[in-house]
Design a protein around this motif. Structure first.
Motif, PDB file in Angstrom:
ATOM      1  N   LEU A 193       4.438  31.512  63.448  1.00  0.00           N
ATOM      2  CA  LEU A 193       3.339  32.069  64.321  1.00  0.00           C
ATOM      3  C   LEU A 193       2.128  32.010  63.814  1.00  0.00           C
ATOM      4  CD1 LEU A 193       5.199  34.574  66.768  1.00  0.00           C
ATOM      5  CD2 LEU A 193       4.807  32.016  67.064  1.00  0.00           C
ATOM      6  N   ARG A 194       2.112  31.800  62.699  1.00  0.00           N
ATOM      7  CA  ARG A 194       0.508  32.236  61.761  1.00  0.00           C
ATOM      8  C   ARG A 194       0.401  30.756  61.496  1.00  0.00           C
ATOM      9  NH1 ARG A 194       1.259  37.138  57.656  1.00  0.00           N
ATOM     10  NH2 ARG A 194       0.394  38.832  58.990  1.00  0.00           N
ATOM     11  N   ASN A 195       0.712  30.137  61.070  1.00  0.00           N
ATOM     12  CA  ASN A 195       0.824  29.122  59.622  1.00  0.00           C
ATOM     13  C   ASN A 195       1.644  27.338  60.734  1.00  0.00           C
ATOM     14  OD1 ASN A 195      -0.342  30.764  58.355  1.00  0.00           O
ATOM     15  ND2 ASN A 195       0.996  31.302  57.522  1.00  0.00           N
ATOM     16  N   PRO A 245      -0.518  26.145  64.706  1.00  0.00           N
ATOM     17  CA  PRO A 245      -0.430  27.561  64.603  1.00  0.00           C
ATOM     18  C   PRO A 245      -1.323  28.416  65.090  1.00  0.00           C
ATOM     19  CG  PRO A 245      -2.364  26.245  62.967  1.00  0.00           C
ATOM     20  CD  PRO A 245      -1.037  25.244  63.577  1.00  0.00           C
ATOM     21  N   TRP A 246      -0.259  29.474  65.297  1.00  0.00           N
ATOM     22  CA  TRP A 246      -0.237  30.069  67.306  1.00  0.00           C
ATOM     23  C   TRP A 246      -2.028  31.141  66.646  1.00  0.00           C
ATOM     24  CZ3 TRP A 246      -0.377  28.474  71.808  1.00  0.00           C
ATOM     25  CH2 TRP A 246       0.582  27.467  71.830  1.00  0.00           C
ATOM     26  N   GLN A 247      -1.696  31.230  65.518  1.00  0.00           N
ATOM     27  CA  GLN A 247      -2.557  32.124  65.186  1.00  0.00           C
ATOM     28  C   GLN A 247      -3.994  32.024  65.182  1.00  0.00           C
ATOM     29  OE1 GLN A 247      -3.184  34.030  61.623  1.00  0.00           O
ATOM     30  NE2 GLN A 247      -2.971  35.742  62.311  1.00  0.00           N
ATOM     31  N   PHE A 256      -5.911  34.061  67.271  1.00  0.00           N
ATOM     32  CA  PHE A 256      -4.579  35.496  67.932  1.00  0.00           C
ATOM     33  C   PHE A 256      -5.184  36.356  66.227  1.00  0.00           C
ATOM     34  CE2 PHE A 256      -2.053  33.391  71.219  1.00  0.00           C
ATOM     35  CZ  PHE A 256      -3.101  33.321  71.594  1.00  0.00           C
ATOM     36  N   THR A 257      -4.944  37.976  66.866  1.00  0.00           N
ATOM     37  CA  THR A 257      -4.772  38.717  65.075  1.00  0.00           C
ATOM     38  C   THR A 257      -3.379  39.124  65.330  1.00  0.00           C
ATOM     39  OG1 THR A 257      -4.291  40.736  67.485  1.00  0.00           O
ATOM     40  CG2 THR A 257      -6.707  40.101  66.249  1.00  0.00           C
ATOM     41  N   ASP A 258      -2.792  39.118  64.086  1.00  0.00           N
ATOM     42  CA  ASP A 258      -1.142  39.728  63.672  1.00  0.00           C
ATOM     43  C   ASP A 258      -0.370  40.252  64.965  1.00  0.00           C
ATOM     44  OD1 ASP A 258      -1.136  38.017  61.902  1.00  0.00           O
ATOM     45  OD2 ASP A 258      -1.400  39.730  60.451  1.00  0.00           O
ATOM     46  N   ASP A 259      -1.368  41.342  65.770  1.00  0.00           N
ATOM     47  CA  ASP A 259      -0.702  42.581  66.737  1.00  0.00           C
ATOM     48  C   ASP A 259      -0.527  41.735  67.914  1.00  0.00           C
ATOM     49  OD1 ASP A 259      -1.022  45.017  67.775  1.00  0.00           O
ATOM     50  OD2 ASP A 259      -2.376  43.804  69.301  1.00  0.00           O
ATOM     51  N   ALA A 260      -1.411  40.156  67.791  1.00  0.00           N
ATOM     52  CA  ALA A 260      -0.576  39.871  69.092  1.00  0.00           C
ATOM     53  C   ALA A 260       0.370  39.133  69.442  1.00  0.00           C
ATOM     54  CB  ALA A 260      -2.199  38.676  69.853  1.00  0.00           C
TER      55      ALA A 260
END
Length: 324
Positions: A253-255, A267-269, A279-283
């Protein structure tokens, strides 16, 4: 005075000297023009050892002085000349790239690359977010899948993003040449903002709301997945915990998932639904928690017995070339 002017001046001086020598020789030969060249007497030993030798020595000294001055000046000014030429070409490409961007990209990605939207290829009544392009540097600077941002932008523009509304713009499928795609790339990278803010709009959304707003358009509202038939399916996520650990899913999701033929999953972050924001890691973890809630009982039982999360090397390999 630039290097070109200096070079032309030196060449002009050399040409004048050569012309003077030719004229002087022509005048000397004119005095004995009635005698064929092949029948004229040769130089005497004294002439060969003095007059002729001295003349050619003078020519050698003149040439030596010429090159002794020319090459240092050319070498000193060459760097500035190349820099100026490179900057001039860059400016012309950026100007051309802006025109091409406005022609091909503005409708979806917005003025100045600030982000926008277009029609969804899956639902004609829905919209598909087109990410901001003016913050690519900031968004991808820490992405382990992207080593060269310029190359990434060029390839994405040229090849498109399979499974999304982004078509290939480069040859042979698209209308633009490599030079035109490069011009668009340079314009995009020349108009970057320094930072990407946090996607505050995501702070109040639940994991289900985040999934439905961002992931369902490819993976299905019921996690059933989708296949365009073009070899770039969005896999079902109803048993995703049987394939991946939470840490691996967070890394994807991050990358995103990027392969040489195109970015299969973004990369949805970077927050596609919120152009210009992350998006934060929390989301992202809220999305993962929602996916966990939707898993069948047998998958969760298997997950409890699964090995610990993969190490960084395995995680990076999965995020670089596996399905989500």
């Amino acid at each position: 005075m630039d290097a070109t002017t200096i070079t032309i001046g030196i060449i002009a001086v050399a040409a004048v000297i050569v012309l003077a020598v030719i004229v002087a020789n022509a005048r000397r030969e004119r005095r004995g023009a009635e005698v064929p060249v092949g029948m004229r007497p040769g130089y005497s030993d004294e002439q060969l050892e003095r007059t002729v030798l001295e003349r050619w020595m003078l020519v050698g000294v003149v040439l030596a002085l010429f090159f002794a001055v020319f090459f240092p000046i050319y070498w000193i000014t060459e760097h500035n000349r190349l820099t100026a030429q490179t900057e001039e070409r860059f400016v012309s490409q950026v100007v051309r790239g802006e025109a091409l961007y406005n022609e091909a990209c503005l409708e979806c990605h917005g003025a100045g690359g600030a982000g926008g939207a277009t029609s969804s290829p899956y639902d004609p009544d829905a919209t598909w977010p087109a990410p901001a392009l003016n913050n690519i540097d900031a968004r991808y600077e820490d992405n382990p899948n992207i080593e060269d941002i310029e190359e990434f932008v060029f390839e994405t523009t040229a090849q498109g993003r399979p499974g999304t509304p982004m078509p290939p713009w480069g040859a042979p499928e698209g209308p633009f040449t490599d030079d035109e795609v490069e011009a668009i790339t340079l314009w995009i990278l020349a108009n970057q903002v320094d930072e990407v803010d946090e996607a505050e709009a995501a702070a109040d959304l639940s994991g289900e709301e985040l999934y439905q707003a961002n992931c369902a358009q490819c993976h299905g509202a019921e996690l059933e997945g989708w296949d365009s038939g073009e070899g770039h399916p969005a896999p079902p996520l109803d048993r995703v915990f049987a394939r991946h650990s939470e840490e691996t899913m967070l890394g994807i999701l991050r990358n995103g998932i990027y392969v040489p033929t195109g970015a299969i999953m973004p990369p949805w972050q970077e927050g596609y639904m919120y152009p210009g924001a992350r998006f934060t890691d929390d989301a992202l973890e809220r999305i993962i928690d929602y996916l966990r809630e939707q898993q069948p009982a047998d998958v969760l039982d298997d997950d409890e017995d699964a090995p610990d999360d993969e190490d960084d090397e395995t995680l990076e390999a999965r995020a670089s070339g596996t399905s989500g």
